[in-house]
Scaffold this active site. Structure first.
Site, short mmCIF file in Angstrom:
data_model
loop_
_atom_site.label_atom_id
_atom_site.label_comp_id
_atom_site.label_asym_id
_atom_site.label_seq_id
_atom_site.Cartn_x
_atom_site.Cartn_y
_atom_site.Cartn_z
N ASN A 9 -16.58 -17.22 -2.12
CA ASN A 9 -16.84 -17.58 -3.51
C ASN A 9 -18.12 -16.87 -3.93
OD1 ASN A 9 -17.43 -18.77 -5.96
ND2 ASN A 9 -18.05 -20.75 -5.08
N TRP A 10 -17.95 -15.84 -4.75
CA TRP A 10 -19.12 -15.02 -5.12
C TRP A 10 -19.97 -15.65 -6.21
CZ3 TRP A 10 -16.84 -9.35 -5.35
CH2 TRP A 10 -16.54 -8.93 -4.04
N LYS A 11 -19.46 -16.71 -6.83
CA LYS A 11 -20.18 -17.36 -7.94
C LYS A 11 -20.51 -16.29 -9.00
CE LYS A 11 -21.86 -20.57 -4.54
NZ LYS A 11 -22.72 -21.69 -4.24
N HIS A 97 -15.51 -27.23 -8.28
CA HIS A 97 -16.69 -26.89 -7.46
C HIS A 97 -17.86 -27.77 -7.89
CE1 HIS A 97 -20.03 -24.67 -5.73
NE2 HIS A 97 -19.14 -24.13 -4.90
N GLU A 99 -20.85 -27.16 -8.42
CA GLU A 99 -21.71 -26.60 -9.47
C GLU A 99 -21.09 -26.83 -10.85
OE1 GLU A 99 -22.05 -22.74 -7.67
OE2 GLU A 99 -23.28 -23.64 -6.09
N GLU A 169 -16.99 -29.89 0.74
CA GLU A 169 -18.27 -29.20 0.59
C GLU A 169 -19.37 -30.22 0.32
OE1 GLU A 169 -17.71 -24.85 -0.53
OE2 GLU A 169 -17.78 -25.96 -2.40
N GLY A 175 -25.65 -23.80 -0.24
CA GLY A 175 -26.76 -22.91 -0.59
C GLY A 175 -28.10 -23.35 -0.03
N SER A 215 -23.06 -23.55 3.58
CA SER A 215 -23.87 -22.72 4.48
C SER A 215 -23.11 -22.27 5.73
CB SER A 215 -25.17 -23.45 4.85
OG SER A 215 -25.95 -23.69 3.69
N GLY A 236 -20.11 -19.25 0.32
CA GLY A 236 -20.85 -18.75 -0.83
C GLY A 236 -21.73 -17.58 -0.42
N GLY A 237 -23.01 -17.86 -0.18
CA GLY A 237 -24.02 -16.82 0.09
C GLY A 237 -23.58 -15.79 1.12
#
Ligand code: PEP
Length: 255
Positions: A9-11, A97, A99, A169, A175, A215, A236-237
């Site tokens: 997930n590149w956001k 998600h 966010e 999640e 993150g 993470s 993510g990251g």
């Protein structure tokens, strides 16, 4: 047997040109894995060019969106429809998600409508659930996550549910560099699968892939993926760099 799904997930990261460059290198790195699915969820602007590349090269990478609007089309300025995502080459879409729940006040009821829209349009929804740190410390993690799952899945048939993906999640792990222990994650995944079994029976519960997100990195993916109810990762990251995402995709379970 559930085929592991390793999703990035590149956001709100990477322009379309950066995405194209990344994609070429990723395909080179991961080769053609037959026993796992690889999925990239870039920003909307990169979907169409990546979809074209995948179609042209027959690359073993799937494409997903990070969101959709729960309507077929119309006066919803700034939103994106399921037909637009399908046309761009998406087969998956992330919904709910944390966010989006946090910054855009998305409710379980709204997420439920997005899931319906996704399924009606042959997009596989990846439904995110997870508890906050306060809720975990108060011993409410399972209650919170199963309540989210119940509300998000309200009104769906067993056949619908068998065709979707859930991502556990925990908010405190997204993150932050802090990961749930494999045992804690397994215990939450087992609770989610038990909920699915209660709602639709064992066969449906056993068909659903439950991803872990929070993470995930090269150093912890192997032990996470060794848990019996962890069927993949939402990353993510660590999905933003080819070498770390490729290593995650090439996890080795069983340790
Ligand atoms: C995510 O955003 O879904 C996520 C899990 O992020 P990260 O891997 O950076 O914690």
């Amino acid at each position: 047997m559930r085929t592991p799904l390793m999703a990035g997930n590149w956001k709100m990261n990477k322009t379309a040109s950066e995405a194209i460059q990344f994609f070429d290198s990723l395909v080179e790195e991961v080769g053609n894995p037959v026993d796992r699915e690889v999925l990239i969820c870039p920003p909307f602007t990169a979907l169409y060019p990546l979809g074209r590349m995948i179609r042209k090269s027959n690359a073993p990478v799937r494409l997903g969106a990070q969101n959709l609007y729960p309507a077929e089309g119309g006066a919803y300025t700034g939103e994106i429809s399921p037909a637009m995502l399908r046309d761009a080459g998406c087969t998956y879409v992330i919904v709910g998600h944390s966010e989006r729940r946090q910054y855009f006040r998305e409710s379980n009821a709204f997420i439920n409508r997005k899931i319906r829209t996704a399924l009606d349009n042959q997009l596989c929804p990846i439904i995110c659930v997870g508890e906050s740190l306060d809720q975990r410390e108060a011993g409410q993690a399972k209650a919170v996550v199963t309540a989210q799952g119940r509300a998000c899945l309200d009104g769906f048939s067993g056949q619908d549910v068998a065709n979707l993906v859930i991502a556990y999640e925990p908010l405190w792990a997204i993150g932050t560099g802090r990961t749930a222990t494999p045992a804690d994650a397994q215990s939450m995944h087992a609770a989610i699968r038990a909920l699915l079994a209660e709602l639709h029976g064992r066969d449906v519960a056993n068909a659903v892939r439950i991803l872990y997100g929070g993470s995930v990195k090269p150093a912890n993916v192997d032990t996470l993926m060794s848990q019996p109810d962890i069927d993949g990762a939402l990353v993510g990251g660590a999905s933003l760099k080819v070498d770390s995402f490729a290593r995650i995709v090439k996890f080795q379970a069983g340790g």
